[in-house]
Design a protein around this motif. Structure first.
Motif, PDB file in Angstrom:
ATOM      1  N   LEU A  70      18.896 136.386  48.088  1.00 31.10           N
ATOM      2  CA  LEU A  70      19.919 135.696  48.862  1.00 31.10           C
ATOM      3  C   LEU A  70      19.343 134.901  50.021  1.00 31.10           C
ATOM      4  CD1 LEU A  70      22.651 138.488  48.993  1.00 31.10           C
ATOM      5  CD2 LEU A  70      22.560 136.494  47.489  1.00 31.10           C
ATOM      6  N   GLU A  71      18.096 135.125  50.384  1.00 31.72           N
ATOM      7  CA  GLU A  71      17.503 134.453  51.531  1.00 31.72           C
ATOM      8  C   GLU A  71      16.926 133.103  51.138  1.00 31.72           C
ATOM      9  OE1 GLU A  71      14.702 136.933  53.555  1.00 31.72           O
ATOM     10  OE2 GLU A  71      16.131 138.564  53.731  1.00 31.72           O
ATOM     11  N   MET A  79       8.457 142.107  42.004  1.00 31.41           N
ATOM     12  CA  MET A  79       9.883 142.304  41.769  1.00 31.41           C
ATOM     13  C   MET A  79      10.638 142.041  43.070  1.00 31.41           C
ATOM     14  SD  MET A  79      11.567 145.693  40.240  1.00 31.41           S
ATOM     15  CE  MET A  79      13.267 145.773  39.907  1.00 31.41           C
ATOM     16  N   THR A  80      11.645 141.204  43.014  1.00 31.78           N
ATOM     17  CA  THR A  80      12.410 140.897  44.222  1.00 31.78           C
ATOM     18  C   THR A  80      13.681 141.710  44.237  1.00 31.78           C
ATOM     19  OG1 THR A  80      13.593 139.080  43.203  1.00 31.78           O
ATOM     20  CG2 THR A  80      11.523 138.535  44.290  1.00 31.78           C
ATOM     21  N   ASN A  81      14.095 142.101  45.431  1.00 35.55           N
ATOM     22  CA  ASN A  81      15.364 142.821  45.526  1.00 35.55           C
ATOM     23  C   ASN A  81      16.489 141.827  45.789  1.00 35.55           C
ATOM     24  OD1 ASN A  81      15.461 142.232  48.279  1.00 35.55           O
ATOM     25  ND2 ASN A  81      14.435 144.136  48.835  1.00 35.55           N
ATOM     26  N   GLU A  82      17.724 142.299  45.818  1.00 30.96           N
ATOM     27  CA  GLU A  82      18.897 141.432  45.969  1.00 30.96           C
ATOM     28  C   GLU A  82      18.883 140.680  47.297  1.00 30.96           C
ATOM     29  OE1 GLU A  82      23.662 142.028  46.241  1.00 30.96           O
ATOM     30  OE2 GLU A  82      22.608 143.206  44.722  1.00 30.96           O
ATOM     31  N   ALA A  83      18.443 141.322  48.379  1.00 33.12           N
ATOM     32  CA  ALA A  83      18.411 140.665  49.692  1.00 33.12           C
ATOM     33  C   ALA A  83      17.449 139.490  49.681  1.00 33.12           C
ATOM     34  CB  ALA A  83      18.025 141.665  50.775  1.00 33.12           C
TER      35      ALA A  83
END
Length: 103
Positions: free
Chosen positions: A8-9, A1-5
């Protein structure tokens, strides 16, 4: 699971610092930000220590003038119309000078 940060990278690769303190920006980075010769980069450090680079596109005087309309008199004048008038006047003057040289 990826977070929002993480979402954006984007990894654009690496650069090497030369003895003159210069770097070459990776092509993918230049393309992603539409960077071109003469564009400026603003560097600053955030409170968390991260280095942030902000591209600042070089703008022409016409771009600046269009973004900041110039109004002449009560009615105001359109910048494009003023430019067209100036070019027309300059071309007419150039033709008059050419005719004078011919005679």
């Amino acid at each position: 699971m990826t977070n929002e940060a993480d979402a954006l990278e984007k990894d654009f690769g690496e650069s090497t610092l030369t003895t003159k303190g210069q770097i070459t920006l990776p092509s993918a980075l230049r393309q992603a930000f539409s960077l071109d010769v003469g564009d400026r980069l603003h560097w600053f450090r955030r409170g968390d220590g991260a280095l942030v680079v902000e591209p600042r596109k070089r703008r022409s005087i016409v771009d600046f003038a269009r973004a900041n309309p110039i109004h002449l008199g009560e009615k105001g004048r359109d910048l494009d119309a003023l430019i067209d008038e100036a070019v027309t006047e300059a071309m007419a003057d150039r033709m008059r000078r050419a005719r004078m040289r011919e005679t």
